[in-house]
Design a protein around this motif. Structure first.
Motif, short mmCIF file in Angstrom:
data_model
loop_
_atom_site.label_atom_id
_atom_site.label_comp_id
_atom_site.label_asym_id
_atom_site.label_seq_id
_atom_site.Cartn_x
_atom_site.Cartn_y
_atom_site.Cartn_z
N VAL A 81 36.87 93.64 55.89
CA VAL A 81 37.04 92.19 55.86
C VAL A 81 36.46 91.58 57.13
CG1 VAL A 81 39.09 92.30 54.39
CG2 VAL A 81 39.35 92.37 56.88
N ARG A 82 36.17 90.28 57.03
CA ARG A 82 35.63 89.54 58.17
C ARG A 82 36.69 88.56 58.69
NH1 ARG A 82 29.86 87.82 55.36
NH2 ARG A 82 29.01 89.94 55.16
N GLU A 83 36.71 88.43 60.04
CA GLU A 83 37.68 87.53 60.63
C GLU A 83 37.10 86.16 60.92
OE1 GLU A 83 39.72 89.12 63.95
OE2 GLU A 83 40.61 90.77 62.82
N GLY A 84 35.81 85.98 60.73
CA GLY A 84 35.18 84.69 60.97
C GLY A 84 34.86 84.48 62.45
N ASN A 85 34.10 83.41 62.69
CA ASN A 85 33.73 83.11 64.07
C ASN A 85 33.36 81.62 64.17
OD1 ASN A 85 31.30 83.89 62.48
ND2 ASN A 85 30.25 83.27 64.38
N GLU A 86 33.27 81.17 65.41
CA GLU A 86 32.86 79.81 65.69
C GLU A 86 31.44 79.84 66.24
OE1 GLU A 86 35.76 78.27 68.35
OE2 GLU A 86 37.33 78.10 66.82
N PHE A 87 30.63 78.81 65.94
CA PHE A 87 29.23 78.81 66.37
C PHE A 87 28.68 77.40 66.30
CE2 PHE A 87 29.39 79.40 61.83
CZ PHE A 87 28.36 78.65 61.32
N LYS A 88 27.51 77.21 66.92
CA LYS A 88 26.75 75.97 66.79
C LYS A 88 25.50 76.27 65.98
CE LYS A 88 28.15 73.63 71.06
NZ LYS A 88 27.67 73.00 72.32
N ASP A 89 25.20 75.40 65.07
CA ASP A 89 24.06 75.65 64.20
C ASP A 89 22.78 75.10 64.82
OD1 ASP A 89 24.24 72.92 63.86
OD2 ASP A 89 24.35 72.97 61.68
N TYR A 90 21.74 75.11 64.07
CA TYR A 90 20.42 74.66 64.52
C TYR A 90 20.46 73.21 65.00
CZ TYR A 90 15.49 73.32 64.23
OH TYR A 90 14.21 72.84 64.51
N ASN A 91 21.31 72.41 64.37
CA ASN A 91 21.40 70.99 64.73
C ASN A 91 22.46 70.73 65.80
OD1 ASN A 91 19.48 69.98 62.67
ND2 ASN A 91 21.04 70.71 61.22
N LYS A 92 22.97 71.78 66.44
CA LYS A 92 23.98 71.71 67.49
C LYS A 92 25.33 71.22 66.97
CE LYS A 92 20.76 72.92 70.35
NZ LYS A 92 20.71 74.34 70.82
#
Length: 679
Positions: free
Chosen positions: A130-141
């Protein structure tokens, strides 16, 4: 390179087309209730995965490309580096360009150029990946996160596994754990049950000891006797009876659950069954989860791929395939353009105009809707069944506590108990006397009932005899009625025969009367004819009068003395010069006779005859005038001339006893009249 379209995409998109969204998320609520794990609200898990440059689960842009950039099979999954999906389509307003929709899945996991969809990798729920997920910024910030989605997808599995381990206090997934006051400890069911078992064991152990003391104080050789001893003995009896009541309650069996449970009391066994019910519920929920995780609707990014496959194939059929690429040439240049044909469209029936990037957000909404309906099908439906069964089990087990509360058999003091026992003994004596009285009354009642039964039987016999008598009377009446009916029928038949005979007789009488009337009419006609001849002026001979009256009947008897006409002087040639005189009964004179009809007065005919006879002198010699025919009225001929009377002139009456014949009247026969003198 992977296939640009999944072969099952269209079927997967249409699978839940007619389904309705669940009104509540029973899955999330039940997991939270039995584990304490705060499952996120499903409607919010995509709030951190929505791009303003696309929609939920993806970002995108649309680029204008020259027609020369277009190649066949350019649309599809993982066609170009840096994009997860491409869809090429034509704009009818821009004939020399083609548009490229470049789509990137937000929060996807890539390995090199390959996009890895979430997959447990096993059917063993405990060892699933299973995946716990994550936080990130995409190409458009833009700030993005898959944590909430991962917590919803995989957090319940972790909490349920911890529940099966006995306690959810340590259940934690993606930094979200169970609150201290919300954890569920299955071991507490065992601990609580053991407490009830210890209490029950105490009562079981002390009961026999108290009974030994009670019996010792009640023996004849007891060292302590008297009222105080009786009071103390009553106290021991009360304690023992209360202990026995407690034990009886503890030994009840649970009302439901699988098997009898473990433990020595109804409470420990019910708690054991409650734990088993929770463990069974957790197992069923985990089975539903692993089935969902191995389906096509576990990872929403995979569902997004199905929706884009469906859209791209629609574009291929209704947009790209419905326009022609053409080139025009001039002396110094050439121009390439596309020419839409019949059936060309850039307006999708669900998403709208594809050239408007705002409409593409509907693609993400569609993917989330299908994913959510997959959750309803794989998780919510089984959770409803588990919740219903669990609720019923706990309701029944709750009754094992509320309906089996240990209560002392008596709450009075020892002295009160002693007084009560004395009162009970007196009451028992009264009840014994009452019982004897009741028994005597019952015997009397039984005897009375027996007598009533015999009376009823006798009455029934009388009633039956009366019924038989009525039946016989009724039968006799029926037979008499039948005989009367038969007699009436015979009388009616005789009356009918008599009536028929009377009718026949009347018919014969009418026939005879008709014949008689016809005969009379015939004779009347003949009489009229005779009278007509008699009045004929050409006729001078009156001799026919006798024939008229006597119808060819020969005179065989002497007419008597008629003077010279009948043997007088002058002989047979002597003329008739004398008056015919009275015709007697023929003319209704005093001579009488059988005739009853008056022949009337011959009038002038008679006078003429007399005159003729006088003139002739009664002789046959000398000159005689010509005979005068009777032209005058003949007068009344009675029934002959007027139709009256009952007999015709042709009928004759038999001669009288005298030598002189007499004429008969038209009526029936009567005594002969005396001849008129002088005739």
């Amino acid at each position: 390179m992977v296939d640009r379209y999944d072969a099952d995409s269209i079927d997967n998109v249409n699978k839940y087309e007619g389904a309705t969204d669940a009104s509540s998320d029973v899955w999330a609520g039940l997991v939270t209730h039995i584990t304490g794990y705060p499952v996120p609200d499903r409607s919010t898990v995509f709030d951190t995965l929505r791009s303003d440059h696309g929609g939920k689960l993806f970002r995108m842009d649309i680029r204008d490309r020259g027609l020369g950039s277009f190649v066949q099979d350019a649309s599809g999954f993982l066609r170009n580096t840096g994009e997860d999906y491409d869809i090429w389509f034509f704009d009818s307003g821009k004939k020399t360009q083609i548009k490229q929709a470049r789509i990137v899945f937000e929060g996807r996991v890539r390995a090199g150029d390959e996009l890895i969809f979430a997959d447990p990798g096993t059917d063993d729920v405990a060892n699933a990946s299973v995946r716990e997920g994550n936080e990130f910024k995409d190409y458009n910030k833009d700030e993005m996160s898959t944590v909430a989605l991962a917590r919803y997808m995989n957090g319940p599995r972790t909490a349920l596994l911890e529940l099966l381990g006995g306690n959810t206090a340590d259940a934690r997934f993606s930094n979200l754990g169970v609150a201290e006051d919300a954890s569920v400890d299955l071991n507490s069911f065992n601990t609580t049950g053991q407490t009830f078992d210890f209490a029950a064991q105490f009562f079981r152990d002390q009961g026999p000891k108290i009974k030994e003391w009670e019996e010792a104080l009640g023996r004849e050789d007891a060292s302590w006797k008297g009222e105080a001893a009786e009071v103390f003995r009553s106290l021991l009896t009360k304690i023992r009876e209360n202990y026995d009541a407690y034990i009886e309650t503890f030994d009840e069996k649970p009302s439901t659950g699988e098997g009898d449970g473990t433990g020595k009391t109804v409470y420990s066994r019910a708690l054991s069954q409650a734990r088993s019910a929770l463990e069974d519920a957790a197992d069923k929920l985990l089975d539903a989860w692993i089935t969902w995780a191995n389906s096509d609707y576990y990872d929403p990014h995979r569902v997004l791929r199905y929706v884009l496959d469906d859209l791209a194939q629609w574009v291929d059929s209704n947009n790209v395939a419905k326009t022609d690429i053409k080139t025009t040439y001039s002396a110094y240049s050439s121009s390439t353009y596309h020419d839409p044909q019949e059936g060309f469209s850039q307006n999708h029936p669900e998403y709208g105009d594809l050239t408007d990037i705002a409409n593409w957000a509907k693609v993400g909404d569609k993917a989330v809707q299908i994913w959510s309906r997959g959750v309803d099908e794989h998780l919510v439906k089984p959770a409803r069944t588990v919740q219903s069964n669990l609720n019923n089990t706990f309701l029944d087990l709750g009754g094992d506590f509320s309906e089996n509360i240990p209560e002392p058999k008596s709450t009075s003091t020892a002295s009160q108990e002693y007084e009560e026992r004395k009162a009970e003994e007196a009451q028992e004596e009264i009840e014994r006397q009452n019982e004897e009285n009741r028994r005597y009354q019952d015997e009397l009642r039984e005897e009375q009932e027996k007598q009533r039964e015999e009376d009823r039987k006798y009455q029934e016999e009388l009633r039956e005899e009366q019924r038989q008598q009525r039946e016989e009377d009724k039968q006799a009446q029926d037979e008499l009625r039948e005989e009367q009916n038969r007699q009436r029928e015979e009388d009616k038949q005789a009356q009918d025969e008599l009536r028929e005979e009377q009718n026949r007789q009347r018919e014969e009488d009418r026939k005879y009367q008709d014949e008689l009337r016809a005969e009379q009419e015939k004779q009347a006609d003949e009489a009229q004819e005779q009278l007509r001849t008699l009045n004929d002026p050409t006729t001078t001979d009156l001799g026919g009068l006798d024939d008229l009256l006597n119808r060819d009947v020969p005179v065989t008897e002497s007419l008597g003395d008629m003077g010279g006409l009948n043997g007088g002087p002058g002989g047979g040639d002597t003329a008739l010069t004398e008056n015919l005189g009275d015709l007697g009964g023929v003319n209704g004179g005093p001579g009488g006779g059988p005739g009853t009809d008056d022949l009337g007065n011959f009038g002038d005919a008679n006078n003429a005859a007399n005159q003729s006879l006088a003139d002739s002198g009664g002789t046959g010699g000398g000159d005689q005038p010509a005979a005068v025919p009777p032209t005058a009225n003949l007068g009344n001929l009675g029934g002959l001339n007027s139709g009256g009377g009952s007999r015709l002139p042709t009928e004759r009456t038999p001669a009288s006893s005298t030598a002189t014949p007499s004429r008969s009247s038209p009526t029936a026969a009567a005594p002969a009249s005396t001849p008129t003198p002088g005739c």
